[in-house]
Design an enzyme around this catalytic site. Structure first.
Site, PDB file in Angstrom:
ATOM      1  N   SER A 132       0.923  -1.283  -0.057  1.00  0.00           N
ATOM      2  CA  SER A 132      -0.110   0.047   0.003  1.00  0.00           C
ATOM      3  C   SER A 132       0.989   1.314   0.098  1.00  0.00           C
ATOM      4  O   SER A 132       0.556   2.102  -0.653  1.00  0.00           O
ATOM      5  CB  SER A 132      -1.003   0.028   1.077  1.00  0.00           C
ATOM      6  OG  SER A 132      -1.695  -1.060   1.389  1.00  0.00           O
ATOM      7  N   LYS A 176       0.512 -10.202   7.453  1.00  0.00           N
ATOM      8  CA  LYS A 176       0.495  -8.878   7.973  1.00  0.00           C
ATOM      9  C   LYS A 176      -0.688  -8.380   8.618  1.00  0.00           C
ATOM     10  O   LYS A 176      -1.688  -8.329   7.687  1.00  0.00           O
ATOM     11  CB  LYS A 176       1.203  -7.805   6.937  1.00  0.00           C
ATOM     12  CG  LYS A 176       1.219  -6.582   7.385  1.00  0.00           C
ATOM     13  CD  LYS A 176       1.587  -5.629   6.049  1.00  0.00           C
ATOM     14  CE  LYS A 176       1.871  -4.175   6.551  1.00  0.00           C
ATOM     15  NZ  LYS A 176       2.091  -3.178   5.659  1.00  0.00           N
TER      16      LYS A 176
END
Length: 327
Positions: free
Chosen positions: A57, A181
């Site tokens: 991201s 994650k």
């Protein structure tokens, strides 16, 4: 059987784009700046960072073509090999929701030199998503991926889709799914995954996506952090990790890690508030790498308020910079 990435601190690196001053600058889609990408990656490796997440991201993965993805990944891999960081861990992000295209990106990542993939939870049909559908989606990707994958659970960019601990328990049994994650603030969920006795944690590693949580989540079994602030304060976050994993810390070490966690948590609010824009601003100002306005549309400009906004963070940043310079 695939093995997870080694424990420690990883950085989700931003993707750098050429400056507005460059001859080939394009205001719609500035070309990637491989030279700066390499310089930042080497800086992190030399500062004790265990590995990199590229094209997550923070790396604006959704703004890059597959050709650009390959250029960034292969450029960094070649630089690592040249500079003596052989087999340095690279985790390549994916941000597409089509299984076939996700697998194509994972194939490209392997070809470019990445050892792992970080695969984002699909969130377009959030209202209709079920845990069984998520399990089947990740199973299909993992069955076809040429490299082991980690589940990337970031509700903030996945339309607030939640992946419950039981789903991680199921997916952890897949031989090609080696970890996750968790980029959210629910420490209870971290605990229910990282401390779950039904999961083989030698084959499935849990990483937090927030350095703000490093000390508490390590105590419940997390393998480390994939942390944005480590992109500009790498030594401090690595030091915090080293203190956090001590089983019998001295009183002085307990005090040091609490204070260091406070300082990391305080600075991390900049990342929480501004995301990749804040990270790029900090890397540019503190480490003189890249352009704080070096993003792609619809991201535009540095942090709102520029110097005036940065000044609000200066005391917190200076406190952590003092720690960084000691290390």
């Amino acid at each position: 059987m695939a093995t997870p990435p080694p424990p420690g601190i990883y950085v989700p690196v931003p993707t750098f784009f050429v400056s507005k001053k460059a001859a080939n600058y394009d205001p719609v889609a500035a070309p990637v700046d491989i030279e700066t990408q390499i310089a930042h990656s080497l800086y992190l490796a030399r500062s004790g960072i265990r590995g990199l997440v590229i094209l997550g991201s923070t790396g604006e993965a959704i703004h890059l073509t597959n050709k650009e993805r390959f250029e960034v990944l292969s450029g960094v891999r070649q630089a690592f090999e040249k500079e003596g960081f052989k087999d340095y861990p690279i985790i390549a992000g994916t941000a597409t929701q089509n299984i076939e295209e996700t697998v194509e990106q994972l194939k490209g990542a392997k070809e470019a030199g990445a050892q792992y993939g970080l695969t984002l939870v699909p969130g377009y049909f959030a209202g209709a998503s079920t845990q069984e559908g998520i399990i089947r989606w990740f199973t299909s990707v993992a069955d076809r991926s040429p490299i082991p994958i980690l589940i990337y659970h970031y509700p903030g960019v996945s339309n607030n889709v939640k992946v419950v601990p039981a789903t991680f328990e199921t997916l952890a049994k897949h031989p090609n799914i080696v970890g996750c994650k968790l980029s959210h603030g629910d420490v209870s969920y971290h605990t229910q995954v990282a401390s779950n006795p039904s999961i083989d944690h030698s084959k499935f590693a849990t990483f937090t996506g927030l350095g703000q949580q490093l000390l508490p989540v390590v105590t419940v079994g997390a393998a480390g952090a994939i942390d944005g602030s480590a992109g500009f304060f790498p030594k401090s976050v690595v030091r915090l990790y080293d203190l956090s994993v001590k089983n019998q810390p001295t009183d002085d070490e307990v005090r040091e890690r609490r204070l260091l966690q406070f300082k990391v948590s305080a600075v991390e609010e900049l990342v929480v508030k501004y995301g990749t824009v804040g990270i790029k601003e900090a890397i540019s100002r503190l480490r003189k790498l890249g352009d704080p306005d070096g993003t792609r549309l619809p991201l535009f400009g540095g942090i709102p308020g520029g110097d005036a906004e940065w000044a609000k963070w200066q005391v917190l940043i200076d406190a952590l910079e003092e720690e960084e310079l000691k290390l």
